[in-house]
Design a protein around this motif. Sequence first.
Motif, PDB file in Angstrom:
ATOM      1  N   THR A 162      -4.095   4.865  -7.584  1.00  0.00           N
ATOM      2  CA  THR A 162      -4.204   5.484  -6.267  1.00  0.00           C
ATOM      3  C   THR A 162      -5.241   6.584  -6.224  1.00  0.00           C
ATOM      4  OG1 THR A 162      -2.497   7.070  -6.841  1.00  0.00           O
ATOM      5  CG2 THR A 162      -1.805   5.062  -5.730  1.00  0.00           C
ATOM      6  N   GLY A 208      -7.593   9.004  -0.036  1.00  0.00           N
ATOM      7  CA  GLY A 208      -7.212   7.618  -0.199  1.00  0.00           C
ATOM      8  C   GLY A 208      -8.411   6.778  -0.601  1.00  0.00           C
ATOM      9  N   TYR A 210      -3.923  -2.334  -3.554  1.00  0.00           N
ATOM     10  CA  TYR A 210      -4.152  -2.437  -2.116  1.00  0.00           C
ATOM     11  C   TYR A 210      -4.785  -1.157  -1.604  1.00  0.00           C
ATOM     12  CZ  TYR A 210      -0.779  -6.180  -2.829  1.00  0.00           C
ATOM     13  OH  TYR A 210      -0.141  -7.296  -3.294  1.00  0.00           O
ATOM     14  N   SER A 211      -5.512  -1.250  -0.526  1.00  0.00           N
ATOM     15  CA  SER A 211      -6.128  -0.064   0.064  1.00  0.00           C
ATOM     16  C   SER A 211      -5.053   0.918   0.523  1.00  0.00           C
ATOM     17  CB  SER A 211      -6.997  -0.457   1.264  1.00  0.00           C
ATOM     18  OG  SER A 211      -8.111  -1.227   0.864  1.00  0.00           O
ATOM     19  N   ASP A 212      -5.310   2.195   0.314  1.00  0.00           N
ATOM     20  CA  ASP A 212      -4.403   3.220   0.804  1.00  0.00           C
ATOM     21  C   ASP A 212      -4.472   3.296   2.324  1.00  0.00           C
ATOM     22  OD1 ASP A 212      -3.463   4.147  -1.714  1.00  0.00           O
ATOM     23  OD2 ASP A 212      -5.331   5.254  -1.997  1.00  0.00           O
ATOM     24  N   ALA A 213      -3.374   3.726   2.929  1.00  0.00           N
ATOM     25  CA  ALA A 213      -3.340   3.844   4.387  1.00  0.00           C
ATOM     26  C   ALA A 213      -4.391   4.829   4.887  1.00  0.00           C
ATOM     27  CB  ALA A 213      -1.944   4.283   4.836  1.00  0.00           C
ATOM     28  N   GLN A 214      -4.685   5.845   4.074  1.00  0.00           N
ATOM     29  CA  GLN A 214      -5.660   6.857   4.481  1.00  0.00           C
ATOM     30  C   GLN A 214      -7.052   6.582   3.927  1.00  0.00           C
ATOM     31  OE1 GLN A 214      -3.266   7.100   2.297  1.00  0.00           O
ATOM     32  NE2 GLN A 214      -3.477   8.782   0.831  1.00  0.00           N
ATOM     33  N   PRO A 242       0.790  -1.236   0.000  1.00  0.00           N
ATOM     34  CA  PRO A 242       0.000   0.000   0.000  1.00  0.00           C
ATOM     35  C   PRO A 242       0.816   1.278   0.000  1.00  0.00           C
ATOM     36  CG  PRO A 242      -0.944  -1.592   1.496  1.00  0.00           C
ATOM     37  CD  PRO A 242       0.351  -2.171   1.016  1.00  0.00           C
ATOM     38  N   GLN A 243       2.053   1.281   0.617  1.00  0.00           N
ATOM     39  CA  GLN A 243       2.795   2.521   0.707  1.00  0.00           C
ATOM     40  C   GLN A 243       3.596   2.851  -0.551  1.00  0.00           C
ATOM     41  OE1 GLN A 243       3.273  -0.226   2.358  1.00  0.00           O
ATOM     42  NE2 GLN A 243       5.423  -0.722   2.743  1.00  0.00           N
ATOM     43  N   THR A 280     -10.109   2.676  -0.949  1.00  0.00           N
ATOM     44  CA  THR A 280     -10.056   1.271  -0.565  1.00  0.00           C
ATOM     45  C   THR A 280      -9.704   0.431  -1.787  1.00  0.00           C
ATOM     46  OG1 THR A 280     -12.365   0.788  -1.067  1.00  0.00           O
ATOM     47  CG2 THR A 280     -11.880   1.682   1.125  1.00  0.00           C
TER      48      THR A 280
END
Length: 469
Positions: free
Chosen positions: A46, A52, A286-290, A36-37, A54
Amino acid sequence: MASSLVSSPTSSFLKKIAFHKCKKQVSKKIVSVMAPQQSERKTYTTGSVKTGMTMTEKILARASEKQQLNPGDNVWVNVDILMTHDVCGPGSIGIFKKEFGEKAKVWDREKIVIIPDHYIFTSDERANRNVDILRDFCGEQNIKYFYDIKDLSNFKANPDYKGVCHVALAQEGHCRPGEVLLGTDSHTCTAGAFGQFATGIGNTDAGFVLGTGKVLLKVPPTLRFVMDGEMPHYLLAKDLILQMEERMTLCNMVVEAGGKNGVVPADSTTFKYLEDKTSVPYEPVYSDAQASFLSEYRFDISKLEPLVAKPHSPDNRALARECKDVKIDRVYIGSCTGGKTEDFLAAAKVFLASGKKVKVPTFLVPATQKVWMDIYTLPVPGSGGKTCSQIFEEAGCDTPASPSCGACLGGPKDTYARMNEPKVCVSTTNRNFPGRMGHKEGQIYLASPYTAAASALTSYVTDPREFLC
């Protein structure tokens, strides 16, 4: 809504993926594998950095060629794979021909997968006619992936025939991370186990997809489920995601909770499973952290106990040990939910540990030809080299049947193991509504293969810890 299934840092599941680095090349068939990062992703993966997204939102953003999507947005999505089968295929084909013309061509003959699987081993003329309609259409359109069956007396004489669509899609390499897979079956959400958006659609939408390769979808909000702790040895995904096939079971049942789709982040387990199954490049997301989730739920799986769903709804749950006085007439192990190789290995483990014979008729219906072969060839761990088939025979189970959906959806009256009388059945299938497996007064207790096997040995709903602990 969408369900995103992850594990916490303390779980054994996450330990398997925590070291999955940003640019690690897991397989030659993967375009890129990114955590994700990762900062070098395309904008449509993204979205703009403002908000962000999901995993589900990002997959649909890519498929709709949008930079940003939010729950509630309606977008035209480009479909990667459309699947249909003998129950809904004829209707979808009829709508396609009505709306696009009798001589119209499908949008992409290599992105359509047609799998006869529901009402196959029957003398019912209408059921047989449905497969004929599929065969004629696939011939007209030169569909590349049609898994046909002609000789109903011996499924092994049909090398193209696979069996249950949701398991066959995975085994034949049609499930890939980051893609959009639609099917004319509510349990198409099973494919979310591969980190893709997968959901069921109706015949009308499928007819439109056949002609255009597109569908109008509303972006669902996402619920996030976090699994903490270690998985007890007496639980399976039906009680609760560690093995690839267990993830399929988990995503399969999402629709029973009202979810549009369920998705598990792709990791090394996913990539290893796909290594010898597809040469089509894919790009996981992948889902973003935010990313924003509608709700988050956390479960300590180390404290869970074996469950069953009592008649007549999958949400009518109870602990297996609370139903120990429920007398049963039969056990059914099969379906897209509970008829995979891992499911039969699990059942064999219980029979092996008990050393006893079953006390009620125990029907075994492998999901696919491959699963059927595994039953007869794979040694069960700790058995001294015995296969599932040998253990099942020693336990007094019925001989494994021809691979198909079998009695999960009831089917014609001559369907193997159909409930033609008001019996009480413990089943590894996914629904237990009145009439689901045949007789409308039949009672179905949904359970894991562990619980189903344990119940077969006692003729009562039984907690598998009686034999596994």
